[in-house]
Design an enzyme around this catalytic site. Sequence first.
Site, PDB file in Angstrom:
ATOM      1  N   LYS A  13      33.264  35.060  34.581  1.00  0.00           N
ATOM      2  CA  LYS A  13      32.420  33.890  34.271  1.00  0.00           C
ATOM      3  C   LYS A  13      32.867  33.240  32.957  1.00  0.00           C
ATOM      4  O   LYS A  13      33.063  32.035  32.881  1.00  0.00           O
ATOM      5  CB  LYS A  13      30.939  34.312  34.153  1.00  0.00           C
ATOM      6  N   ARG A  88      19.517  35.212  35.020  1.00  0.00           N
ATOM      7  CA  ARG A  88      19.814  36.569  35.476  1.00  0.00           C
ATOM      8  C   ARG A  88      18.643  37.196  36.207  1.00  0.00           C
ATOM      9  O   ARG A  88      18.754  38.337  36.667  1.00  0.00           O
ATOM     10  CB  ARG A  88      20.125  37.446  34.265  1.00  0.00           C
ATOM     11  N   ARG A 127      39.232  44.461  27.903  1.00  0.00           N
ATOM     12  CA  ARG A 127      39.024  43.105  27.372  1.00  0.00           C
ATOM     13  C   ARG A 127      38.949  43.085  25.842  1.00  0.00           C
ATOM     14  O   ARG A 127      38.373  43.959  25.220  1.00  0.00           O
ATOM     15  CB  ARG A 127      37.705  42.574  27.940  1.00  0.00           C
ATOM     16  N   ARG A 161      33.931  44.221  22.332  1.00  0.00           N
ATOM     17  CA  ARG A 161      32.468  44.260  22.329  1.00  0.00           C
ATOM     18  C   ARG A 161      31.950  45.694  22.361  1.00  0.00           C
ATOM     19  O   ARG A 161      32.506  46.525  23.088  1.00  0.00           O
ATOM     20  CB  ARG A 161      31.928  43.500  23.558  1.00  0.00           C
ATOM     21  N   ARG A 172      25.056  47.832  33.253  1.00  0.00           N
ATOM     22  CA  ARG A 172      25.048  46.357  33.411  1.00  0.00           C
ATOM     23  C   ARG A 172      25.229  45.973  34.878  1.00  0.00           C
ATOM     24  O   ARG A 172      24.609  45.041  35.377  1.00  0.00           O
ATOM     25  CB  ARG A 172      26.142  45.734  32.530  1.00  0.00           C
TER      26      ARG A 172
END
Length: 220
Positions: A13, A88, A127, A161, A172
């Site tokens: 996203k 969400r 990431r 992160r 998640r």
Amino acid sequence: MNIILLGPPGAGKGTQATRLQNERGMVQLSTGDMLREAVAKGTPVGLQAKAVMESGGLVSDDIVSGIIGERLDRPDTDKGVIFDGFPRTRAQAEALDGLLGERGRKLDHVIEIAVDEDALVDRITGRYTCAKCGEGYHDRYKQPKADGVCDRCAGTEFKRRPDDNAETVRTRMAEYRAKTAPILPYYEARGLVSRVDGMAEIDAVYAAILAILDGGPAAR
Ligand code: AP5
């Protein structure tokens, strides 16, 4: 044009929203980025959100709908918005309808980025982003052209992160399955949903999104 990019953690996203912002002049509204900024600044919202985010749970609907409402009052959003990571929950989807309606705006597309969940842990744990401009990279799938130097701003510091670890990612994903995926029918009933294959290469996913934006309902 106002669009929602919907998909589980690591679906792409943020990657696609950033590109749409850079190349199409739309404004990316990422509730994850906004909450991380609030945490970094130690604001009251940040203080409430920090522990929830680190556990992989969802921050309260009132908080996230509130920050989106405030952001929509800024004039740059007139150019069109990409909602990245919002809504969400069903309550957030209903709140968004209200926020857009009050401002005389509407949703044009909800684009689901469909992915194979097994690939996501790998995507997320690999990431990292440029500490200066926020450009996103991945240990294997998207490395800077010059080793250790950001393609976009030439920054040389990068960060990861705190919630990008395998255990939190699984929480998640469970939250996505339980609370976010069930909002798709809410938009399907209005004919707004299109799907793209998020397992394709980043450029191919982007091309599929553009085909939807430029092709209108026929591309669905
Ligand atoms: P948020 O920041 O929204 O995180 P997320 O939804 O978990 O999504 P990610 O940012 O992890 O993934 P992405 O889909 O953007 O993937 P990306 O493009 O980076 O939310 C974080 C937390 O904040 C939540 O857990 C919650 O606590 C809170 N929160 C936020 N919004 C909320 C809300 N509305 N309500 C309540 N709580 C909220 O891609 C991932 C990696 O894969 C990158 O390295 C990228 O380079 C790579 N990649 C991308 N596409 C491809 C591809 N096609 N092929 C190969 N690699 C790819």
